[in-house]
Design a protein around this motif. Sequence first.
Motif, mmCIF file in Angstrom:
data_model
loop_
_atom_site.group_PDB
_atom_site.id
_atom_site.type_symbol
_atom_site.label_atom_id
_atom_site.label_comp_id
_atom_site.label_asym_id
_atom_site.label_seq_id
_atom_site.Cartn_x
_atom_site.Cartn_y
_atom_site.Cartn_z
ATOM 1 N N GLN A 32 -5.030 6.498 -13.346
ATOM 2 C CA GLN A 32 -4.815 5.611 -14.032
ATOM 3 C C GLN A 32 -3.609 4.965 -13.549
ATOM 4 O O GLN A 32 -3.918 3.616 -12.882
ATOM 5 N N LEU A 33 -2.582 5.706 -13.808
ATOM 6 C CA LEU A 33 -1.068 5.362 -12.383
ATOM 7 C C LEU A 33 -1.218 5.082 -11.042
ATOM 8 O O LEU A 33 -0.271 4.368 -10.590
ATOM 9 N N TRP A 34 -1.776 6.068 -11.214
ATOM 10 C CA TRP A 34 -2.250 6.417 -9.054
ATOM 11 C C TRP A 34 -2.732 5.053 -8.656
ATOM 12 O O TRP A 34 -2.123 4.722 -8.352
ATOM 13 N N GLN A 35 -3.534 4.960 -9.164
ATOM 14 C CA GLN A 35 -4.409 3.715 -8.915
ATOM 15 C C GLN A 35 -3.868 2.280 -9.090
ATOM 16 O O GLN A 35 -3.875 1.754 -8.150
ATOM 17 N N LEU A 36 -3.062 2.849 -10.610
ATOM 18 C CA LEU A 36 -2.130 1.312 -10.778
ATOM 19 C C LEU A 36 -1.268 0.904 -9.322
ATOM 20 O O LEU A 36 -1.045 -0.162 -8.297
ATOM 21 N N ALA A 37 -0.554 1.743 -9.279
ATOM 22 C CA ALA A 37 0.408 2.200 -7.655
ATOM 23 C C ALA A 37 -0.032 1.889 -6.591
ATOM 24 O O ALA A 37 1.267 1.738 -5.815
ATOM 25 N N THR A 38 -1.436 2.127 -5.877
ATOM 26 C CA THR A 38 -1.921 2.401 -4.970
ATOM 27 C C THR A 38 -2.326 0.670 -5.004
ATOM 28 O O THR A 38 -2.348 0.210 -3.785
ATOM 29 N N THR A 39 -2.878 0.337 -5.497
ATOM 30 C CA THR A 39 -3.521 -1.851 -5.734
ATOM 31 C C THR A 39 -1.725 -2.172 -5.546
ATOM 32 O O THR A 39 -2.157 -2.742 -5.045
ATOM 33 N N VAL A 40 -0.702 -1.969 -6.390
ATOM 34 C CA VAL A 40 0.298 -2.730 -6.007
ATOM 35 C C VAL A 40 0.912 -2.519 -4.834
ATOM 36 O O VAL A 40 1.119 -3.618 -3.991
ATOM 37 N N GLY A 41 0.692 -1.209 -4.054
ATOM 38 C CA GLY A 41 1.373 -1.130 -2.869
ATOM 39 C C GLY A 41 0.402 -1.634 -1.827
ATOM 40 O O GLY A 41 0.855 -2.934 -0.671
ATOM 41 N N GLN A 42 -1.056 -1.656 -2.130
ATOM 42 C CA GLN A 42 -1.919 -3.141 -1.471
ATOM 43 C C GLN A 42 -1.972 -4.357 -1.186
ATOM 44 O O GLN A 42 -1.456 -4.908 -0.522
ATOM 45 N N LEU A 43 -1.594 -5.088 -2.753
ATOM 46 C CA LEU A 43 -0.604 -6.545 -3.102
ATOM 47 C C LEU A 43 0.745 -6.906 -2.784
ATOM 48 O O LEU A 43 0.654 -7.918 -1.623
ATOM 49 N N VAL A 44 1.407 -5.617 -2.387
ATOM 50 C CA VAL A 44 2.721 -5.913 -1.685
ATOM 51 C C VAL A 44 2.716 -6.501 -0.231
ATOM 52 O O VAL A 44 2.962 -7.141 0.823
ATOM 53 N N THR A 45 2.404 -5.690 -0.088
ATOM 54 C CA THR A 45 1.363 -5.513 1.571
ATOM 55 C C THR A 45 0.605 -6.321 1.875
ATOM 56 O O THR A 45 1.141 -7.888 2.981
#
Length: 161
Positions: A32-45
């Motif tokens: 779940q943390l890995w999914q959250l980090a991926t989503t946050v990275g996409q949001l930042v981009t």
Amino acid sequence: MEETGKVVTQQYKGLEAQFAQLSQQQKTTDFQLWQLATTVGQLVTTVGDMQNKGKFPSTTEPNPKEYCNAIELRSGTRYQGPSLPSEENVEEKATEAEEEIEDDKVSEKEEDEEITPLSEDEEEKWLMKRNQEELKKKLKKDESAQQEPKWKRMFLFPKDS
């Protein structure tokens, strides 16, 4: 003692089950943390792209086709570029220019001569001749304007209507 051994064994089995359950929960939490980090990275981009919309990037990208010099059409023909004028063309233009200068000199001499009135027949013939010459000039201009330049035909642009 046997009873204490049984109790210890039961406690050990209980601890083992709890450990397995915690281990499974840890794996789920990591995923779940890995999914959250991926989503946050996409949001930042995405937010960064929205803020930089209409602006040039801070780093430039080199043109990958910088050294591309050849132009080839689908038919396989190659564009060689504009040709340099040959000596014959230059000589023709020079002679044309000289002829125009001579014509101008002749017309200036005619203007210097005394002007005598023309008879009605002569005047009519002169006007007809002048009108024919003007029409010929206009037709030549129209024909040259209608001809498409070579580069336009080479690149197959749609015809202007």
